[in-house]
Design a protein around this motif. Structure first.
Motif, short mmCIF file in Angstrom:
data_model
loop_
_atom_site.label_atom_id
_atom_site.label_comp_id
_atom_site.label_asym_id
_atom_site.label_seq_id
_atom_site.Cartn_x
_atom_site.Cartn_y
_atom_site.Cartn_z
N ILE A 62 0.87 -1.17 0.00
CA ILE A 62 0.00 0.00 0.00
C ILE A 62 0.91 1.23 0.00
O ILE A 62 2.11 1.10 0.31
N VAL A 63 0.37 2.38 -0.38
CA VAL A 63 1.23 3.57 -0.47
C VAL A 63 0.75 4.60 0.55
O VAL A 63 -0.41 5.00 0.53
N GLU A 64 1.67 5.02 1.42
CA GLU A 64 1.36 6.00 2.48
C GLU A 64 0.03 5.62 3.16
O GLU A 64 -0.83 6.44 3.34
N GLY A 65 -0.14 4.32 3.44
CA GLY A 65 -1.31 3.85 4.19
C GLY A 65 -2.56 3.62 3.36
O GLY A 65 -3.59 3.23 3.89
N LYS A 66 -2.49 3.91 2.05
CA LYS A 66 -3.71 3.76 1.23
C LYS A 66 -3.50 2.76 0.11
O LYS A 66 -2.39 2.57 -0.36
N LYS A 67 -4.62 2.18 -0.34
CA LYS A 67 -4.57 1.28 -1.48
C LYS A 67 -4.08 2.09 -2.69
O LYS A 67 -4.48 3.24 -2.86
N GLN B 201 1.43 -6.51 5.18
CA GLN B 201 1.31 -5.47 4.15
C GLN B 201 2.55 -4.59 4.22
O GLN B 201 3.10 -4.38 5.30
N ASN C 246 3.95 -0.90 3.72
CA ASN C 246 3.53 0.48 3.50
C ASN C 246 4.67 1.23 2.82
O ASN C 246 5.68 1.55 3.44
N THR D 144 6.71 4.23 1.37
CA THR D 144 6.84 5.69 1.50
C THR D 144 8.16 6.11 0.85
O THR D 144 9.07 5.29 0.71
#
Ligand code: AMP
Ligand code: ZN
Length: 487
Positions: free
Chosen positions: A286-291, A327, A329, A331
């Motif tokens: 996921i990217v910066e906490g988002k899908k 997952q 994450n 960043t």
């Protein structure tokens, strides 16, 4: 694969990885959802099939996380002494590839060839080891047709309007991988208009009858004009190349259902054998906490990151650093942190290999090196626990830095430590400049400079330093002697 051990006679002997070293690996099997000791069908060769990319666009960094995890798995199996036969398919026909080729006014072949070669470029930049084979689905159409005919003769398959469907109720083990209860009302997907042709909403297409949207993409053989479904491609390519019983089959978690569940149903219905011994699935990025999604603006390919100035090696390290079942994450800070971490490892490694050691051996350093190697392998033996493996490396780096503050590495320790770094890098694939290729000219300049320094001729020594700099080499004078780095 060689490992050196200190022998009582006082010499180093080279030993090969023995059976005892092959033991120990446990993997989390999605079939049964437990960690299980890894026991391949044959002792001498491990067969691995990984679901590869659908080549309708560049791979995104989520896909690449999965492919990098699979690279770590293959590298570790090889490190443990297994001979690995590794197949990754290329999905070069499906709705997305057909639509994208049409939109770009190319033939399906031209279009998918382009993105297949872009995919290989990404793998190369990320230092992913090449698979034994990369079969393309469109090269297996005849085998796919034959497999579907076999399913039909065993009554696992029925035809509706030129399409062929798999009847999941006929396969009693359906749901065993994903835990899906097919007769549970909650799990029944709602039928949409054209799905009314199927007997059961969850039956899936093995062969899709030609539709005008498919344009000139079709095959016209035993099943009539049409093209294969996605799931059948993997059943056929994997068994055709690796045989009816495969040791490991891997992919991202999204593939558990329906793709891998369907692969089991299609394959076992024909072979009556257990298709795969270990199903291994990696969690998503996921990217910066988002899908990740194009509309969120947080969707990246490798080239997007390289264009922003990030290095593929640092991206590789970041993407393999977390546990594959967590997952990840992603960043940008994470890439910078990965860069620092690689530098910490690379610096100490370069210091050790470039030093000119005195003869001898420090027993304490030998034991630290041996323990660190063991800790690294034990962590990876435990379902490829990369965070624990990396922690053991950074502990070793700290220990060595401390040691070098007041000591010089001795010759026999240098051999052991070099072997340690080479071992960990067979899995990590991030250390570079292992040997700096020096031509005769550069070697002679270094020798002349060393002589000048012995004679305390600082002027000459500085001139040669400048000359080496022009040739692209930085000279450092360290306790261990002259060190050369690339500019
Ligand atoms: P595809 O090209 O869509 O068939 O996917 C190729 C591989 O990438 C499959 O193993 C997927 O499970 C995996 N994958 C797709 N999205 C992600 C993601 N966000 N993170 C990690 N792996 C992914
Ligand atoms: Zn697949």
């Amino acid at each position: 694969m060689l490992d050196s051990e200190y022998h009582e006679s006082g010499c180093y002997i080279n030993i090969t990885f023995t059976d005892t070293q092959i033991m120990g690996l446990t993997l989390f099997n999605s079939l049964g959802k437990t960690k299980q000791p890894f026991e391949p069908k044959n002792d001498d060769e491990v067969t691995v099939y990984c679901c590869g990319p659908t080549v309708y666009d560049y791979a995104h960094i989520g896909n690449l996380r999965t492919f990098l995890f699979e690279d770590v798995l293959i590298r570790y199996l090889e490190l443990k002494g297994y001979k690995v036969k590794f197949v990754m398919n290329i999905t070069d026909v499906d709705d997305k590839t057909i639509r994208a080729a049409k939109n770009s006014n190319s033939t399906l072949k031209e279009y998918t060839n382009r993105f297949t070669s872009e995919f290989f470029k990404d793998l190369q930049s990320l230092n992913v080891k090449e698979a034994t084979e990369y079969p393309r689905a469109t090269d297996y159409i005849k085998d796919i047709e034959s497999h579907i005919m076999k399913l039909q003769s065993e009554e696992y398959c029925y035809e509706r309007d030129g399409s062929y469907y798999y009847s999941i109720n006929k396969f009693s083990k359906y749901g065993s991988l994903s835990g899906l209860e097919i007769n549970n009302e909650k799990n029944r997907t709602r039928l949409n208009e054209d799905e009314y042709t199927k007997d059961n909403a969850q039956d899936f297409a093995l062969w899709k009858a030609w539709d005008k949207d498919d344009g000139d993409v079709y095959w016209e053989g035993k099943l009539g004009k049409g093209r294969p479904g996605w799931h059948i491609e993997c059943s056929v390519m994997s068994t055709k190349i690796l045989g009816e019983e495969i040791d490991i089959h891997a992919g991202g978690v999204d593939l558990i259902f329906p793709h891998h569940e369907n692969e089991i149903a299609q394959t076992e219905a024909v072979t009556n054998k257990k298709f795969v011994r270990y199903w291994i699935h990696s969690e998503h990025l996921i990217v910066e906490g988002k899908k990740m999604s194009k509309s969120e603006g947080n969707f990246f390919t490798l080239r997007d990151l390289i264009d922003k100035g990030y290095d593929a090696k640092n991206i590789r390290f970041l993407l393999i650093s977390s546990h594959y079942r967590s997952q990840l994450n992603f960043t940008f800070d994470g890439i910078n942190q990965a860069k620092e971490n690689i530098n910490r490892i690379q610096e100490i490694y370069s210091k050790i290999i470039e030093g000119k050691p005195k003869t001898g051996r420090d027993a304490n350093i030998s034991s630290i090196t041996k323990e660190s190697k063991k800790a690294f392998e034990e962590a990876l033996d435990d379902d490829l626990d990369m965070p624990v493996a990396l922690a053991s490396i950074f502990k070793f780096v700290r220990d060595m830095n401390k040691y070098l503050e007041t000591n010089q590495v001795l010759e026999e320790n240098k051999l052991e430590i070099t072997d340690y770094f080479e071992t960990i890098d067979k899995v990590l694939g991030i250390l570079s400049d292992k040997t700096i290729e020096l031509d005769d000219d550069v070697r002679s300049l270094i020798e002349q400079r060393d002589e000048a320094r012995i004679k305390k001729d600082w002027k000459k020594s500085d001139e040669i330093r400048e000359e080496l700099l022009k040739k692209g080499f930085i000279v450092e004078d360290t306790k261990e002697g002259t060190r050369i780095k690339r500019k």
